[in-house]
Scaffold this active site. Structure first.
Site, short mmCIF file in Angstrom:
data_model
loop_
_atom_site.label_atom_id
_atom_site.label_comp_id
_atom_site.label_asym_id
_atom_site.label_seq_id
_atom_site.Cartn_x
_atom_site.Cartn_y
_atom_site.Cartn_z
N ASP A 69 -19.03 17.97 -21.14
CA ASP A 69 -18.98 19.41 -20.87
C ASP A 69 -18.07 20.09 -21.89
O ASP A 69 -17.03 19.54 -22.29
CB ASP A 69 -18.46 19.66 -19.46
N ASP A 78 -16.02 22.34 -21.58
CA ASP A 78 -14.70 22.79 -21.10
C ASP A 78 -13.75 21.62 -20.82
O ASP A 78 -12.69 21.82 -20.22
CB ASP A 78 -14.84 23.65 -19.84
N ARG A 94 -16.54 9.14 -9.00
CA ARG A 94 -16.79 9.78 -7.72
C ARG A 94 -17.31 8.72 -6.73
O ARG A 94 -17.79 7.67 -7.13
CB ARG A 94 -17.82 10.92 -7.85
N PHE A 148 -29.62 24.21 -8.85
CA PHE A 148 -28.86 24.35 -10.09
C PHE A 148 -27.59 23.50 -10.02
O PHE A 148 -26.47 23.94 -10.23
CB PHE A 148 -28.50 25.82 -10.37
N ASP A 163 -26.29 15.12 -12.80
CA ASP A 163 -25.53 13.90 -13.04
C ASP A 163 -25.65 12.93 -11.87
O ASP A 163 -25.71 11.71 -12.05
CB ASP A 163 -24.06 14.22 -13.33
#
Length: 738
Positions: free
Chosen positions: A572, A574, A602, A658, A662
Site C-alpha cells: 500500500d 501509505d 491477522r 469494496f 487480500d
C-alpha cells in the site's frame, strides 16, 4: 584510611554528578539505538566463531564485491539482472549482481573482508574468475579463483590459488605459446613477477621476475608485433600517486624489457585515469585501456581510453564513453559509491562479457565514521565536565603532587631523568587547565531562569552529540544490503495501488522504496482520476503507471505480463518501512516462494469465524492470514489463481463490499496448498502515512472489520475453512517473526 577515602569520594558532589551524567547519557544512547537500530540480525548472521563468522568484517579499504555484465558490444554492457537469467534452486528470478562477494569465500572456510580486481579467463563454455581477496585474519591480499559453467550466473569457489608472504592483487591472466600466465601486482616485494599455471587454475609457479620495479596494476599485451606492459611506479621520484603510468616493451613475454621513450606516459592528477583499471581489449581493430579515476576517493570510477598510437617512441590515447550506466541507489547499491576495475572479453558467440568490482562505501569510510563517533563522544564528555565546573560540581584544581612524581624544585626536575621532565611538562599543562577551569567555575546559578536555560541547552547538546557518537560508532554505514540465498542475489517488483487524492503519499513512497537494493521496478496501479506524468515522480528505478478502466480493488491482482520479476511486493502506498525490513521479507519469500510472506498478520478465529487484528492474533498465539497490503507473492501463481473461474464468486464479493481482496487471496492460497500458505516477518517499524495526509481508505475501523467478517464467512462457504491453518509467532531461528 583507604576505605574512608573511598567513602568520601563516593559521597562527593563531583562523583554523584559524574555518575548521574554517565547514567543519563548512557540511557540516551541506549534509547537512541533501540529506536533507530534494527533489532534483527545483520546481513551475515552467525552464532559461532567459524570461518564464515570471521569473514565480511568492516574494513577501511571498503566492502568490494564483483558483478558480471553482458552486451552485444563492449560499449553496450548491461548487468546480469537485465538479461533475465533465472535459477530455480535459489528462487533467483532473475539472478542479480553482485555474483561474488566476501560471503562467497567465507562460506567455504576462507574468511574474506572483500573481493576486488576481477579478471576473467574463458575456456570454451567455462568462465574462470581470478580476483584479490583480503584475508580477514591476516589482512593480506591473496589471489582467489572461482569457476562458472552457466555463463557467470553461478560461481563455484575454488579458494586461494596464489598466496605469497606479501600482498597480492590485480591477477591479470593471459595465454602465451599455449601456456597460461598470471601477472599479479606484488609491488611490496619491489618487482613485477610472472607466474605460470602448472595445474590450471589451482597451482601456479614463479616463472620469472620480469621487471625489477614495484609496478602497480600492470597488464601485458601483444600488439603490432611487440609485447607491451602498462603499469605504474608510484615509488619513483616525482611520481604522483594514482596519476602515473609507464609503458615497457619487449620482443617476447619472457624477454628483456625496455622503458618507453616517453616514460612516464602520464604523471598527472589522480582523477585522470592514468592508473590501470582492468585488462586491455581489442574492438574493431582498436586497442582500449581501462583506467581508474581516483578523484575524491580511491577507485571512484572507471574511465576508458582508446589507444590511437603505440610505438616505442610515441603514445597517444583519447577517452571514450564507458557504456555502462552509473548506479543511482548510492550506498544501497553494491557499486553505488565506486567501481574501479573492468575486464572485458568477447565470447565465441560474438557476444561480450565483462566483470567489474564495486563498493557501496568510499575508501576509509569505517575509519572516518568511527573517528566522527569518537569526536562526538569526546564533545559530550567535554560539555559534561564544563557544565560540572560551571555548576561548581567539579573542582578544577588538581592535586598534582599526588598524581605526578614531580620534584618540588624546578632544578630538581631538570636534573632528573627525561621521564620526570615529561611529568613536569604535563603538570604545567594541568596547571593551565586549572586556571581555565577557575575562569568558568560557578558561572551558572542553577536557581535563576537563565542558569536553568543554559544548563538544559548544554545537556541537550551533550545528548545530541551522544546520539551522533552512537550512530557513527555502532550504527554501521547506513546501507540496507540485500540478503544472499544459496549464492545468489535477486530482484523484485513493487506493485502499489492508488488514485489522484493520494499523490503526496505516492511521491514519498516512490522516493523511499526506489532506493532499496533489490527493487527492479515499481508498478503503480492507477484506480481513479488523472495520473501524474512520470517526470513529476522522483525514483531511482523505472516507474510504470498502469491506468485501470474502473475503480476496483480486484485491479491489485490483475495479470500483468510486463512484470519482469517473479516476486512482487504488494505494498500500500501509505505504508513506510525500512529497506532492510523489505530485504528481509524478500529473503524469507525466496526461501518459501509458494507462500504469502508479509508484515501484517491477522487471525480468522472463533465460531463463526471473525476477522481479528494482530494484537488478538498474538494473544491467541498465532495467525492464519497475511495482509497483502504489505506482502511478497509469486505474481504468476497468485494472479492466475485470483482470476480463475473458481475465484469469480469471491471477486464479486470484493466488488460488492469494496473490501477483502487480500482476504480472498489468503483463502485461495490455503485452498490450493497442502502445506503452509502464509509466513510473517516482523518489521523493525512501520508508519501509516495516510494518517498525516487524511486520505485513509478505511477510516471507519469497525465498519471495515464488519465487512471483513462477512467476507470470511462467505469465503469459508466457497473455499473451505482456514482456521486450522494457524501458525505460531517466533518460529524462525533468526527471530525475524517474533
Amino acid at each position: 584510611m583507604a576505605a574512608s577515602t573511598w567513602r568520601r569520594l563516593l559521597r562527593s558532589a563531583s562523583f554523584l554528578y559524574l555518575f548521574s551524567s554517565i547514567l543519563l547519557l548512557g540511557s540516551v544512547a541506549f534509547l537512541f539505538s533501540y529506536v533507530t537500530f534494527s533489532p534483527f540480525s545483520s546481513v551475515y548472521p552467525s552464532s559461532s566463531l567459524d570461518s564464515s563468522a570471521l569473514g565480511c568484517q568492516p574494513d577501511g579499504e571498503g566492502s568490494w564485491s564483483i558483478g558480471i555484465f553482458y552486451g552485444d558490444s563492449p560499449f553496450s554492457l548491461k548487468p546480469i539482472e537485465e538479461w533475465n537469467l533465472w535459477r530455480n534452486g535459489s528462487a533467483a528470478w532473475p539472478v542479480a549482481n553482485p555474483v561474488v562477494t566476501c560471503r562467497s569465500l567465507s562460506d567455504i572456510g576462507v574468511p574474506s573482508n572483500f573481493v576486488a580486481d576481477p579478471f576473467l579467463f574463458v575456456q570454451g563454455e567455462t568462465f574462470y574468475l581470478f580476483f584479490e581477496t583480503k584475508n580477514s585474519i591476516t589482512l593480506q591480499g591473496d589471489i582467489g579463483a572461482a569457476m562458472s559453467n552457466d555463463q557467470g550466473a553461478t560461481w563455484q569457489q575454488l579458494g586461494i590459488v596464489l598466496d605469497e608472504e606479501w600482498h597480492l592483487s590485480y591477477p591479470y591472466v593471459f595465454t602465451e605459446n599455449n601456456q597460461i600466465y598470471m601477472m599479479p601486482e606484488g609491488s611490496r616485494k619491489g618487482d613485477l613477477r610472472l607466474y605460470r599455471a602448472i595445474e590450471f587454475p589451482l597451482k601456479w609457479k614463479l616463472e620469472k621476475i620480469i621487471i625489477n620495479k614495484p609496478l602497480v596494476d600492470s597488464f601485458m599485451i601483444k600488439h603490432q608485433g611487440k609485447y607491451w606492459i602498462f603499469g605504474s611506479d608510484f615509488s619513483s621520484s616525482g611520481a604522483r600517486k594514482n596519476g602515473e603510468l609507464e609503458i615497457w616493451y619487449a620482443d617476447s613475454a619472457l624477454g628483456t624489457w625496455k622503458p618507453h621513450k616517453k616514460n612516464p606516459i602520464h604523471n598527472t592528477d589522480k582523477s585522470f585515469g592514468a592508473r590501470n583499471g582492468g585488462g586491455p581489449f581489442l574492438y574493431q581493430g582498436h586497442l582500449y585501456r581501462p583506467g581508474q579515476d581516483c578523484g575524491g576517493t580511491y577507485g571512484r570510477s572507471v574511465r576508458l581510453f582508446k589507444v590511437n598510437t603505440l610505438t616505442t617512441e610515441e603514445y597517444e590515447e583519447v577517452e571514450v564513453p564507458l557504456g555502462i550506466e552509473k548506479p543511482v541507489k548510492g550506498i544501497n547499491a553494491w557499486n553505488g559509491m565506486r567501481y574501479h576495475q573492468l575486464d572485458v572479453h568477447q565470447l565465441p558467440s560474438d557476444k561480450w562479457v565483462a566483470v567489474m568490482d564495486g563498493d557501496r562505501v568510499p575508501s576509509g569510510e569505517v575509519t572516518l565514521r568511527k573517528l566522527k563517533g569518537y569526536i562526538a563522544y569526546a564533545g559530550a564528555v567535554v560539555l559534561v565536565i564544563l557544565l560540572g565546573v560551571m555548576l561548581s560540581m567539579i573542582k578544577c584544581v588538581l592535586p598534582l603532587s599526588r598524581c605526578l612524581p614531580i620534584a618540588g624544585k624546578r632544578s630538581d626536575v631538570f636534573q632528573a631523568e627525561r621521564r620526570l621532565f615529561f611529568y613536569y611538562k604535563l603538570g604545567s599543562v594541568f596547571t593551565h587547565l586549572s586556571r581555565i577551569g577557575s575562569f568558568f567555575e560557578g558561572r551558572i546559578n542553577p536557581k535563576s531562569w537563565s542558569g536553568r536555560f543554559v544548563t538544559v541547552m548544554i545537556i541537550l547538546v551533550a545528548a545530541v552529540l551522544t546520539c551522533f557518537g552512537t550512530s557513527f560508532t555502532y550504527g554501521g554505514n547506513g546501507a540496507a544490503e540485500p540478503y544472499m540465498l544459496k549464492g545468489h542475489y535477486s530482484q523484485f517488483t513493487i506493485l502499489t495501488m492508488t488514485y489522484d487524492a493520494r499523490i503526496w503519499n505516492l511521491k514519498m513512497f516512490l522516493k523511499h522504496y526506489s532506493s532499496c537494493s533489490s527493487v527492479r521496478e515499481i508498478v503503480v496501479v492507477w484506480n481513479k482520476g488523472s495520473p501524474p506524468e512520470i517526470s513529476e515522480l522522483e525514483s531511482h528505478v523505472p516507474v510504470r503507471i498502469r491506468v485501470e478502466k474502473k475503480n476496483s480493488l480486484n485491479n491489485r491482482f490483475n495479470i500483468d505480463p510486463l512484470i519482469k520479476t517473479r516476486a512482487v511486493l504488494e505494498l500500500d502506498d501509505d505504508i513506510m518501512m525500512t529497506c532492510d525490513d523489505v530485504e528481509r521479507g524478500f529473503k524469507v519469500w525466496r526461501e518459501n516462494p509458494r507462500r504469502i510472506v508479509g508484515f501484517y498478520p491477522r487471525l480468522a478465529g472463533g465460531n463463526p469465524l471473525r476477522y481479528h487484528d494482530e494484537k488478538y492474533a498474538r494473544s491467541e498465539g498465532g495467525y492464519n492470514m497475511i495482509l497483502t497490503g504489505a506482502a511478497f507473492i509469486d505474481h504468476e501463481m497468485a494472479f492466475s489463481s485470483y482470476w480463475s473461474s473458481k475465484a469469480k464468486p469471491g471477486r464479486d464479493m470484493v466488488e460488492k463490499l469494496f473490501n477483502c481482496e487480500d482476504v480472498l487471496l489468503n483463502f485461495l492460497y490455503v485452498n490450493s496448498s497442502a502445506s503452509r500458505a502464509v509466513q510473517y516477518v516482523k518489521p523493525a517499524w512501520a508508519i501509516d502515512t495516510s494518517k498525516f495526509s487524511g486520505v485513509a481508505i478505511s477510516q471507519n475501523t469497525q465498519a471495515h472489520y464488519n465487512a471483513r467478517c462477512e467476507c470470511i464467512q462467505r469465503f469459508t462457504d466457497l473455499y473451505g475453512n482456514l482456521a486450522g491453518n494457524k501458525w505460531s509467532f517466533n518460529s524462525r531461528i533468526d527471530g525475524w517473526d517474533v
